[in-house]
Design a protein around this motif. Structure first.
Motif, PDB file in Angstrom:
ATOM      1  N   PRO A 156       0.799  -1.235   0.000  1.00 46.47           N
ATOM      2  CA  PRO A 156       0.000   0.000   0.000  1.00 46.47           C
ATOM      3  C   PRO A 156       0.830   1.282   0.000  1.00 46.47           C
ATOM      4  O   PRO A 156       0.479   2.263  -0.649  1.00 46.47           O
ATOM      5  N   GLU A 157       1.964   1.311   0.716  1.00 50.25           N
ATOM      6  CA  GLU A 157       2.792   2.507   0.774  1.00 50.25           C
ATOM      7  C   GLU A 157       4.018   2.355  -0.131  1.00 50.25           C
ATOM      8  O   GLU A 157       4.125   2.954  -1.185  1.00 50.25           O
ATOM      9  N   GLU A 158       4.965   1.518   0.276  1.00 44.22           N
ATOM     10  CA  GLU A 158       6.147   1.258  -0.528  1.00 44.22           C
ATOM     11  C   GLU A 158       6.638  -0.156  -0.240  1.00 44.22           C
ATOM     12  O   GLU A 158       6.240  -0.779   0.742  1.00 44.22           O
ATOM     13  N   GLY A 159       7.505  -0.660  -1.112  1.00 43.13           N
ATOM     14  CA  GLY A 159       7.994  -2.021  -0.935  1.00 43.13           C
ATOM     15  C   GLY A 159       7.157  -3.032  -1.714  1.00 43.13           C
ATOM     16  O   GLY A 159       6.225  -2.680  -2.442  1.00 43.13           O
ATOM     17  N   LYS A 160       7.498  -4.298  -1.541  1.00 45.94           N
ATOM     18  CA  LYS A 160       6.849  -5.369  -2.287  1.00 45.94           C
ATOM     19  C   LYS A 160       6.338  -6.458  -1.352  1.00 45.94           C
ATOM     20  O   LYS A 160       6.849  -6.667  -0.262  1.00 45.94           O
ATOM     21  N   ALA A 161       5.332  -7.164  -1.830  1.00 44.94           N
ATOM     22  CA  ALA A 161       4.842  -8.360  -1.162  1.00 44.94           C
ATOM     23  C   ALA A 161       4.623  -9.422  -2.235  1.00 44.94           C
ATOM     24  O   ALA A 161       4.385  -9.101  -3.406  1.00 44.94           O
ATOM     25  N   THR A 162       4.709 -10.676  -1.843  1.00 42.77           N
ATOM     26  CA  THR A 162       4.512 -11.772  -2.792  1.00 42.77           C
ATOM     27  C   THR A 162       3.303 -12.590  -2.366  1.00 42.77           C
ATOM     28  O   THR A 162       3.205 -13.017  -1.209  1.00 42.77           O
ATOM     29  N   ILE A 163       2.400 -12.786  -3.303  1.00 40.59           N
ATOM     30  CA  ILE A 163       1.179 -13.544  -3.054  1.00 40.59           C
ATOM     31  C   ILE A 163       1.321 -14.937  -3.665  1.00 40.59           C
ATOM     32  O   ILE A 163       1.678 -15.071  -4.836  1.00 40.59           O
ATOM     33  N   GLU A 164       1.048 -15.951  -2.857  1.00 39.22           N
ATOM     34  CA  GLU A 164       1.046 -17.321  -3.360  1.00 39.22           C
ATOM     35  C   GLU A 164      -0.358 -17.652  -3.853  1.00 39.22           C
ATOM     36  O   GLU A 164      -1.327 -17.591  -3.089  1.00 39.22           O
ATOM     37  N   ASN A 203      -2.448 -16.767  -0.563  1.00 39.73           N
ATOM     38  CA  ASN A 203      -1.881 -16.503   0.760  1.00 39.73           C
ATOM     39  C   ASN A 203      -0.795 -15.433   0.643  1.00 39.73           C
ATOM     40  O   ASN A 203      -0.180 -15.284  -0.418  1.00 39.73           O
ATOM     41  N   VAL A 204      -0.578 -14.718   1.731  1.00 43.96           N
ATOM     42  CA  VAL A 204       0.545 -13.790   1.776  1.00 43.96           C
ATOM     43  C   VAL A 204       1.802 -14.627   1.985  1.00 43.96           C
ATOM     44  O   VAL A 204       1.988 -15.234   3.039  1.00 43.96           O
ATOM     45  N   GLY A 205       2.654 -14.683   0.975  1.00 45.47           N
ATOM     46  CA  GLY A 205       3.820 -15.561   1.034  1.00 45.47           C
ATOM     47  C   GLY A 205       5.085 -14.883   1.510  1.00 45.47           C
ATOM     48  O   GLY A 205       5.955 -15.515   2.104  1.00 45.47           O
ATOM     49  N   GLU A 206       5.204 -13.570   1.239  1.00 49.22           N
ATOM     50  CA  GLU A 206       6.425 -12.830   1.613  1.00 49.22           C
ATOM     51  C   GLU A 206       6.079 -11.355   1.728  1.00 49.22           C
ATOM     52  O   GLU A 206       5.306 -10.824   0.928  1.00 49.22           O
ATOM     53  N   VAL A 207       6.670 -10.704   2.718  1.00 50.57           N
ATOM     54  CA  VAL A 207       6.434  -9.276   2.937  1.00 50.57           C
ATOM     55  C   VAL A 207       7.766  -8.552   3.024  1.00 50.57           C
ATOM     56  O   VAL A 207       8.607  -8.900   3.845  1.00 50.57           O
ATOM     57  N   GLU A 208       7.957  -7.568   2.157  1.00 52.96           N
ATOM     58  CA  GLU A 208       9.173  -6.755   2.177  1.00 52.96           C
ATOM     59  C   GLU A 208       8.800  -5.282   2.308  1.00 52.96           C
ATOM     60  O   GLU A 208       9.280  -4.434   1.569  1.00 52.96           O
ATOM     61  N   CYS A 209       7.871  -5.024   3.226  1.00 53.08           N
ATOM     62  CA  CYS A 209       7.438  -3.637   3.451  1.00 53.08           C
ATOM     63  C   CYS A 209       6.839  -3.536   4.852  1.00 53.08           C
ATOM     64  O   CYS A 209       6.600  -4.546   5.521  1.00 53.08           O
ATOM     65  N   GLN A 210       6.611  -2.315   5.300  1.00 53.29           N
ATOM     66  CA  GLN A 210       6.057  -2.073   6.627  1.00 53.29           C
ATOM     67  C   GLN A 210       4.532  -2.028   6.535  1.00 53.29           C
ATOM     68  O   GLN A 210       3.935  -1.012   6.176  1.00 53.29           O
ATOM     69  N   ILE A 211       3.890  -3.143   6.842  1.00 50.18           N
ATOM     70  CA  ILE A 211       2.422  -3.194   6.864  1.00 50.18           C
ATOM     71  C   ILE A 211       1.981  -3.985   8.091  1.00 50.18           C
ATOM     72  O   ILE A 211       2.717  -4.820   8.613  1.00 50.18           O
ATOM     73  N   ASN A 212       0.762  -3.714   8.536  1.00 49.71           N
ATOM     74  CA  ASN A 212       0.196  -4.385   9.703  1.00 49.71           C
ATOM     75  C   ASN A 212      -0.788  -5.450   9.230  1.00 49.71           C
ATOM     76  O   ASN A 212      -1.931  -5.158   8.886  1.00 49.71           O
ATOM     77  N   LEU A 213      -0.340  -6.696   9.220  1.00 47.37           N
ATOM     78  CA  LEU A 213      -1.189  -7.784   8.747  1.00 47.37           C
ATOM     79  C   LEU A 213      -2.261  -8.174   9.755  1.00 47.37           C
ATOM     80  O   LEU A 213      -3.137  -8.973   9.445  1.00 47.37           O
ATOM     81  N   SER A 222       5.748  -9.057   9.719  1.00 50.65           N
ATOM     82  CA  SER A 222       7.120  -9.450   9.437  1.00 50.65           C
ATOM     83  C   SER A 222       8.071  -8.931  10.517  1.00 50.65           C
ATOM     84  O   SER A 222       7.854  -7.875  11.114  1.00 50.65           O
ATOM     85  N   PHE A 223       9.136  -9.690  10.767  1.00 49.93           N
ATOM     86  CA  PHE A 223      10.165  -9.239  11.710  1.00 49.93           C
ATOM     87  C   PHE A 223      10.895  -8.009  11.184  1.00 49.93           C
ATOM     88  O   PHE A 223      11.618  -7.338  11.924  1.00 49.93           O
ATOM     89  N   LEU A 224      10.704  -7.658   9.905  1.00 51.62           N
ATOM     90  CA  LEU A 224      11.383  -6.502   9.324  1.00 51.62           C
ATOM     91  C   LEU A 224      10.981  -5.206  10.027  1.00 51.62           C
ATOM     92  O   LEU A 224      11.746  -4.241  10.032  1.00 51.62           O
ATOM     93  N   GLU A 225       9.747  -5.202  10.607  1.00 48.10           N
ATOM     94  CA  GLU A 225       9.312  -3.965  11.272  1.00 48.10           C
ATOM     95  C   GLU A 225      10.096  -3.710  12.552  1.00 48.10           C
ATOM     96  O   GLU A 225      10.079  -2.612  13.085  1.00 48.10           O
ATOM     97  N   LYS A 226      10.781  -4.752  13.066  1.00 48.70           N
ATOM     98  CA  LYS A 226      11.542  -4.610  14.308  1.00 48.70           C
ATOM     99  C   LYS A 226      12.977  -4.174  14.084  1.00 48.70           C
ATOM    100  O   LYS A 226      13.705  -3.900  15.035  1.00 48.70           O
ATOM    101  N   ILE A 227      13.396  -4.202  12.826  1.00 45.44           N
ATOM    102  CA  ILE A 227      14.758  -3.772  12.521  1.00 45.44           C
ATOM    103  C   ILE A 227      14.706  -2.704  11.432  1.00 45.44           C
ATOM    104  O   ILE A 227      13.725  -2.571  10.718  1.00 45.44           O
TER     105      ILE A 227
END
Length: 396
Positions: A258-266, A294-304, A388-393
């Motif tokens: 929704p904002e920036e980055g990519k996600a992968t849908i299975e 399914n949400v397979g991979e998240v490479e962005c800051q989103i609240n699932l 994703s743990f990415l939001e913690k780093i």
């Protein structure tokens, strides 16, 4: 009772045995055939199994297959002429893959397929592919790791790819002939090519190193008009094609967050329907696609954990898939003018009377027709974790 026994005794010499029996050691088991056009003749390359090399006890470390090749005015003649060099007659009853050269495909493949469609020894459950930017001989002349018999590697790779990636399409002989002879649908075939050092690819060293010098790879879809190759779809367009014709079993698709980055849908389930209609005397189709994923991979800051995030991801997936499908249709309509989607068949099913008027000029009607695309996406799960743990780093 005595009369029955007498009849059986009389008939037993006739009924016993097989009149056309052939011993296994008289046959050259052929798992792959390549057909190229060389000047005005067909060049047939047969990939034949070497029996002594596929048994653990007697193997000597040599190649498990060998190639035989001959030219002929017809495919049948070329195959029979192979007996000049092969100690065994070519037996294609277990054929796994048929590779057609690109030059042959541009000239037309129908004549070269006639023998294969009528030969009683052949089953029609083998894949047909096109050698992209090379000859069929060059594809068959590559040794492969994991699968020691290259024909098995090619068959299994295409089977796996179409089930898991959805940019390729495993077309078998009967399906190909049905498309070429159909009124309102044209054929496609998956492209196959050799990457790396082709010369090293034919040697034993190709399978002795961790990274082979040459690999056989599937890439792009070949577009046909009647029986002639007219162009190639890109990998992305190939995915769009399979979305439209309902040939996606499972795959993944990358979308924007929704904002920036990519996600992968299975993609776990997809259903595509093409409905034809006549709108103010003009042919039109609706392409309706329902997708579950399914949400397979998240490479962005989103609240699932927020339901609204799911809605936004679903909308983004719908938008990007619609753009891809519309772009694919436009490319095929304007650049190749070949109805590989079966839009004509959809018009025929919905309105046979109008189709009778349209089919004679379908080559002119198809490039101008309207295709309405609607994609409905439902996301089901996020895997074993939520956010994703990415939001913690801090990730740049």
């Amino acid at each position: 009772m005595k009369k029955c026994m007498f009849v059986l005794l009389i008939l037993s010499p006739i009924l016993m045995g097989c009149w056309d029996r052939r011993e296994l050691n008289e046959l050259g088991i052929t798992l792959a055939i390549g057909i190229d056009k060389v000047e005005d003749e067909y060049q047939v390359t047969a990939q034949v199994v070497v029996p002594s090399e596929i048994t653990m006890k007697t193997g000597t470390g040599r190649s498990p297959v060998t190639l035989f090749q001959e030219n002929g005015k017809t495919v049948y003649e070329a195959i029979r002429k192979i007996t000049k060099t092969s100690p065994r007659k070519i037996y294609p009853g277990h054929l796994r893959i048929l590779v057609l050269g690109e030059d042959l495909a541009e000239e037309g493949i129908a004549k070269s397929l006639d023998l294969l469609s009528r030969d009683r020894e052949l089953r029609s459950d083998f894949f047909v592919v096109i050698a992209k930017d090379m000859t069929a001989e060059e594809v068959l002349n590559v040794s492969t790791p994991i699968e020691s018999i290259p024909a098995n590697k090619m068959f299994n790779t295409l089977q796996t790819s179409e089930a898991s990636w959805a940019a390729t399409n495993g077309i078998k002989l009967d399906e190909l002939i049905a498309s070429m002879t159909s009124s309102g649908r044209e054929a496609v075939l998956t492209g196959i090519l050799v990457t790396g050092d082709q010369e090293m690819g034919s040697s034993k060293q190709n399978v002795e190193s961790i990274i082979p010098s040459a690999r056989i790879k599937y890439d792009n879809l070949a577009v046909f008009k009647k029986d002639k190759l007219v162009g190639w779809l890109t990998e992305r367009e190939g995915r769009g094609y399979n979305d439209i014709v309902n040939e996606v079993q499972s795959s993944v698709t990358t979308i924007s967050c929704p904002e920036e980055g990519k996600a992968t849908i299975e993609v776990i389930q997809m259903d595509s329907k093409i409905k034809g209609k006549i709108n103010q005397s003009n042919p039109e189709v609706d392409v309706n696609i329902k997708l579950k994923g399914n949400v397979g991979e998240v490479e962005c800051q989103i609240n699932l954990n927020d339901p609204e995030t799911f809605v936004k991801l679903e909308k983004n997936t719908e938008k990007e898939m619609e753009e891809l499908i519309k772009s694919t249709i436009e490319t095929v309509q304007k650049q190749y003018k070949s109805d590989i989607f079966g839009f004509g068949e959809a018009i025929h099913r919905s309105n046979p009377k109008e189709w009778k008027k349209l089919k004679e000029n379908w080559d002119e009607e198809f490039p101008e027709m309207t295709a309405n695309v609607n994609v409905d996406v439902e996301l089901m799960h996020t895997g074993t974790v939520g956010n994703s743990f990415l939001e913690k780093i801090e990730v740049k």
